[in-house]
Write a protein that holds these residues in place. Structure first.
Motif, PDB file in Angstrom:
ATOM      1  N   GLY A  77       0.816  -1.212   0.000  1.00  0.00           N
ATOM      2  CA  GLY A  77       0.000   0.000   0.000  1.00  0.00           C
ATOM      3  C   GLY A  77       0.853   1.267   0.000  1.00  0.00           C
ATOM      4  O   GLY A  77       0.592   2.207  -0.750  1.00  0.00           O
ATOM      5  N   CYS A  78       1.891   1.285   0.845  1.00  0.00           N
ATOM      6  CA  CYS A  78       2.772   2.454   0.896  1.00  0.00           C
ATOM      7  C   CYS A  78       3.572   2.603  -0.394  1.00  0.00           C
ATOM      8  O   CYS A  78       3.754   3.723  -0.898  1.00  0.00           O
ATOM      9  N   LEU A  79       4.063   1.490  -0.932  1.00  0.00           N
ATOM     10  CA  LEU A  79       4.841   1.553  -2.165  1.00  0.00           C
ATOM     11  C   LEU A  79       3.993   2.050  -3.331  1.00  0.00           C
ATOM     12  O   LEU A  79       4.432   2.889  -4.127  1.00  0.00           O
ATOM     13  N   LEU A  80       2.758   1.545  -3.439  1.00  0.00           N
ATOM     14  CA  LEU A  80       1.873   1.987  -4.506  1.00  0.00           C
ATOM     15  C   LEU A  80       1.535   3.461  -4.371  1.00  0.00           C
ATOM     16  O   LEU A  80       1.597   4.218  -5.352  1.00  0.00           O
ATOM     17  N   GLY A  81       1.186   3.898  -3.160  1.00  0.00           N
ATOM     18  CA  GLY A  81       0.852   5.305  -2.960  1.00  0.00           C
ATOM     19  C   GLY A  81       2.028   6.222  -3.220  1.00  0.00           C
ATOM     20  O   GLY A  81       1.877   7.294  -3.831  1.00  0.00           O
ATOM     21  N   PHE A  82       3.229   5.814  -2.779  1.00  0.00           N
ATOM     22  CA  PHE A  82       4.416   6.640  -3.002  1.00  0.00           C
ATOM     23  C   PHE A  82       4.756   6.728  -4.488  1.00  0.00           C
ATOM     24  O   PHE A  82       5.029   7.814  -5.009  1.00  0.00           O
ATOM     25  N   SER A  83       4.719   5.594  -5.190  1.00  0.00           N
ATOM     26  CA  SER A  83       5.067   5.585  -6.611  1.00  0.00           C
ATOM     27  C   SER A  83       4.108   6.452  -7.427  1.00  0.00           C
ATOM     28  O   SER A  83       4.531   7.271  -8.246  1.00  0.00           O
ATOM     29  N   LEU A  84       2.816   6.264  -7.189  1.00  0.00           N
ATOM     30  CA  LEU A  84       1.834   7.073  -7.916  1.00  0.00           C
ATOM     31  C   LEU A  84       1.942   8.547  -7.525  1.00  0.00           C
ATOM     32  O   LEU A  84       1.739   9.427  -8.359  1.00  0.00           O
ATOM     33  N   VAL A  86       4.699  10.208  -6.639  1.00  0.00           N
ATOM     34  CA  VAL A  86       5.849  10.800  -7.328  1.00  0.00           C
ATOM     35  C   VAL A  86       5.506  11.090  -8.788  1.00  0.00           C
ATOM     36  O   VAL A  86       5.781  12.181  -9.312  1.00  0.00           O
ATOM     37  N   LEU A  87       4.898  10.114  -9.458  1.00  0.00           N
ATOM     38  CA  LEU A  87       4.540  10.299 -10.865  1.00  0.00           C
ATOM     39  C   LEU A  87       3.503  11.407 -11.031  1.00  0.00           C
ATOM     40  O   LEU A  87       3.609  12.230 -11.948  1.00  0.00           O
ATOM     41  N   ALA A  88       2.503  11.441 -10.143  1.00  0.00           N
ATOM     42  CA  ALA A  88       1.474  12.472 -10.240  1.00  0.00           C
ATOM     43  C   ALA A  88       2.032  13.849  -9.900  1.00  0.00           C
ATOM     44  O   ALA A  88       1.581  14.866 -10.449  1.00  0.00           O
ATOM     45  N   ARG A  95      -2.105  13.540 -12.392  1.00  0.00           N
ATOM     46  CA  ARG A  95      -2.676  13.961 -11.115  1.00  0.00           C
ATOM     47  C   ARG A  95      -4.180  14.207 -11.246  1.00  0.00           C
ATOM     48  O   ARG A  95      -4.967  13.809 -10.382  1.00  0.00           O
ATOM     49  N   GLY A  96      -4.585  14.840 -12.317  1.00  0.00           N
ATOM     50  CA  GLY A  96      -6.006  15.066 -12.547  1.00  0.00           C
ATOM     51  C   GLY A  96      -6.759  13.777 -12.808  1.00  0.00           C
ATOM     52  O   GLY A  96      -7.899  13.609 -12.377  1.00  0.00           O
ATOM     53  N   LEU A  97      -6.112  12.838 -13.503  1.00  0.00           N
ATOM     54  CA  LEU A  97      -6.751  11.562 -13.805  1.00  0.00           C
ATOM     55  C   LEU A  97      -6.980  10.738 -12.536  1.00  0.00           C
ATOM     56  O   LEU A  97      -8.010  10.061 -12.399  1.00  0.00           O
ATOM     57  N   LEU A  98      -6.040  10.796 -11.598  1.00  0.00           N
ATOM     58  CA  LEU A  98      -6.138  10.000 -10.382  1.00  0.00           C
ATOM     59  C   LEU A  98      -6.969  10.667  -9.294  1.00  0.00           C
ATOM     60  O   LEU A  98      -7.346  10.003  -8.319  1.00  0.00           O
ATOM     61  N   GLU A  99      -7.258  11.950  -9.422  1.00  0.00           N
ATOM     62  CA  GLU A  99      -7.957  12.668  -8.358  1.00  0.00           C
ATOM     63  C   GLU A  99      -9.331  12.083  -8.034  1.00  0.00           C
ATOM     64  O   GLU A  99      -9.663  11.906  -6.851  1.00  0.00           O
ATOM     65  N   PRO A 100     -10.189  11.752  -9.006  1.00  0.00           N
ATOM     66  CA  PRO A 100     -11.493  11.149  -8.649  1.00  0.00           C
ATOM     67  C   PRO A 100     -11.348   9.818  -7.923  1.00  0.00           C
ATOM     68  O   PRO A 100     -12.100   9.548  -6.973  1.00  0.00           O
ATOM     69  N   LEU A 101     -10.386   8.993  -8.345  1.00  0.00           N
ATOM     70  CA  LEU A 101     -10.180   7.709  -7.678  1.00  0.00           C
ATOM     71  C   LEU A 101      -9.678   7.924  -6.257  1.00  0.00           C
ATOM     72  O   LEU A 101     -10.133   7.244  -5.316  1.00  0.00           O
ATOM     73  N   ARG A 102      -8.788   8.875  -6.070  1.00  0.00           N
ATOM     74  CA  ARG A 102      -8.276   9.182  -4.734  1.00  0.00           C
ATOM     75  C   ARG A 102      -9.413   9.633  -3.820  1.00  0.00           C
ATOM     76  O   ARG A 102      -9.542   9.179  -2.674  1.00  0.00           O
ATOM     77  N   THR A 144       2.610  12.315  -0.567  1.00  0.00           N
ATOM     78  CA  THR A 144       3.699  12.377  -1.541  1.00  0.00           C
ATOM     79  C   THR A 144       3.467  13.477  -2.560  1.00  0.00           C
ATOM     80  O   THR A 144       4.392  14.240  -2.886  1.00  0.00           O
ATOM     81  N   VAL A 145       2.253  13.594  -3.065  1.00  0.00           N
ATOM     82  CA  VAL A 145       1.944  14.651  -4.041  1.00  0.00           C
ATOM     83  C   VAL A 145       2.147  16.027  -3.423  1.00  0.00           C
ATOM     84  O   VAL A 145       2.738  16.933  -4.045  1.00  0.00           O
ATOM     85  N   LYS A 146       1.658  16.227  -2.185  1.00  0.00           N
ATOM     86  CA  LYS A 146       1.834  17.520  -1.522  1.00  0.00           C
ATOM     87  C   LYS A 146       3.306  17.874  -1.396  1.00  0.00           C
ATOM     88  O   LYS A 146       3.711  19.019  -1.629  1.00  0.00           O
ATOM     89  N   GLY A 147       4.116  16.881  -1.017  1.00  0.00           N
ATOM     90  CA  GLY A 147       5.544  17.138  -0.906  1.00  0.00           C
ATOM     91  C   GLY A 147       6.198  17.423  -2.241  1.00  0.00           C
ATOM     92  O   GLY A 147       7.060  18.314  -2.347  1.00  0.00           O
ATOM     93  N   MET A 148       5.791  16.709  -3.285  1.00  0.00           N
ATOM     94  CA  MET A 148       6.355  16.940  -4.615  1.00  0.00           C
ATOM     95  C   MET A 148       6.059  18.348  -5.109  1.00  0.00           C
ATOM     96  O   MET A 148       6.900  18.999  -5.742  1.00  0.00           O
ATOM     97  N   LEU A 149       4.863  18.838  -4.825  1.00  0.00           N
ATOM     98  CA  LEU A 149       4.482  20.168  -5.293  1.00  0.00           C
ATOM     99  C   LEU A 149       5.197  21.282  -4.538  1.00  0.00           C
ATOM    100  O   LEU A 149       5.214  22.431  -4.995  1.00  0.00           O
ATOM    101  N   LEU A 150       5.786  20.957  -3.382  1.00  0.00           N
ATOM    102  CA  LEU A 150       6.497  21.969  -2.594  1.00  0.00           C
ATOM    103  C   LEU A 150       8.007  21.978  -2.857  1.00  0.00           C
ATOM    104  O   LEU A 150       8.717  22.769  -2.253  1.00  0.00           O
TER     105      LEU A 150
END
Length: 260
Positions: A77-84, A86-88, A95-102, A144-150
């Motif tokens: 779970g952590c590996l999948l969330g981290f990988s996605l 970073v990519l998002a 990022r927009g494509l995954l937002e509804p699923l998130r 991960t996404v929040k950190g990537m954007l900062l």
């Protein structure tokens, strides 16, 4: 004249942590002594039941089954969330494509996921691991996404100029920048993953700690219920102090050096 070191606010005072544990034990003992034995076991009764579990081969097997599910579910779970994440963080379209699923996964109650997983996978390890991955990945993804954007744009431009490989960028730029959110996300995911897996076993599994808890409840083994719960608490404490805190110190070492 030597100066006295200033205590760091970043670290928890261990002495006060011990006082907090003692306060919880005293409160537990007080409530148990003023309640019916059918409602709450005392700390001593729970400890005795825990020692009996340690000598029971079947109980040990149940514990190992749950530990294996925790290791698999939380790691994937952590590996999948981290990988996605970073990519998002690198691609706004993804990022927009995954937002509804998130949003869907973070809004749906876990018990609904348990019921659906039981229909899809039946009872057993696949069902429990699937639930944990599905429920833990969104939290890791968001952090991960929040950190990537900062991440500082000047740093990203610099690594582009120097043509660093994807692995070098991840190791020297993104992982240090993500140290703080990743540390918090790992702690939350691990503790939440343990609770989630035990709940899934309780609702729909044929073995594991959750299954043992359900059996203890069915035969009114009050001390056994508290013993299994205490065992789960000890697991979480061991994971945090022996695994997560060393990882956190390793990830945040550069911040500590920078403040020195």
């Amino acid at each position: 004249m030597s100066q006295r070191p200033i205590p760091s606010r970043r670290r928890t005072a261990p002495g006060w942590a011990v006082v907090g544990v003692l306060a919880l034990l005293l409160g537990w003992q007080y409530l148990a002594s003023h309640s019916s034995p059918l409602l709450m076991a005392t700390p001593l009764e729970t400890l005795q039941a825990l020692l009996r579990l340690a000598t029971d081969a079947q109980a040990r097997q149940q514990a190992w089954t749950t530990l294996g599910r925790i290791a698999t579910g939380v790691s994937l779970g952590c590996l999948l969330g981290f990988s996605l994440g970073v990519l998002a963080g690198l691609d706004a379209r993804l990022r927009g494509l995954l937002e509804p699923l998130r949003w869907l996964l973070m809004a749906i109650p876990p018990v609904v996921v348990v019921v659906l997983a039981m229909l899809w996978f039946g009872l057993g390890t696949r069902m429990v691991v699937f639930i944990s991955i599905l429920m833990l990945a969104p939290g890791m993804y968001v952090n991960t996404v929040k950190g990537m954007l900062l991440v500082d744009r000047n740093l990203t431009e610099m690594v582009t100029v120097y043509r660093l490989s994807a692995w070098q960028r991840l190791r020297h730029l993104y992982v240090p920048a993500l140290a703080a959110p990743l540390s918090s996300a790992l702690l939350i995911a691990t503790c939440g993953g343990v609770r989630l897996i035990v709940m899934a076993e309780l609702l729909g599994a044929e073995d594991g700690v959750g299954y043992a808890l359900a059996n203890a409840r069915s035969i009114l083994d009050n001390a056994g219920i508290y013993a299994w719960a205490l065992l789960v608490l000890l697991w979480v404490a061991l994971l945090e102090f022996a695994l997560l805190q060393p990882i956190q110190r390793r990830l945040c070492a550069w911040q500590e050096n920078g403040h020195a």
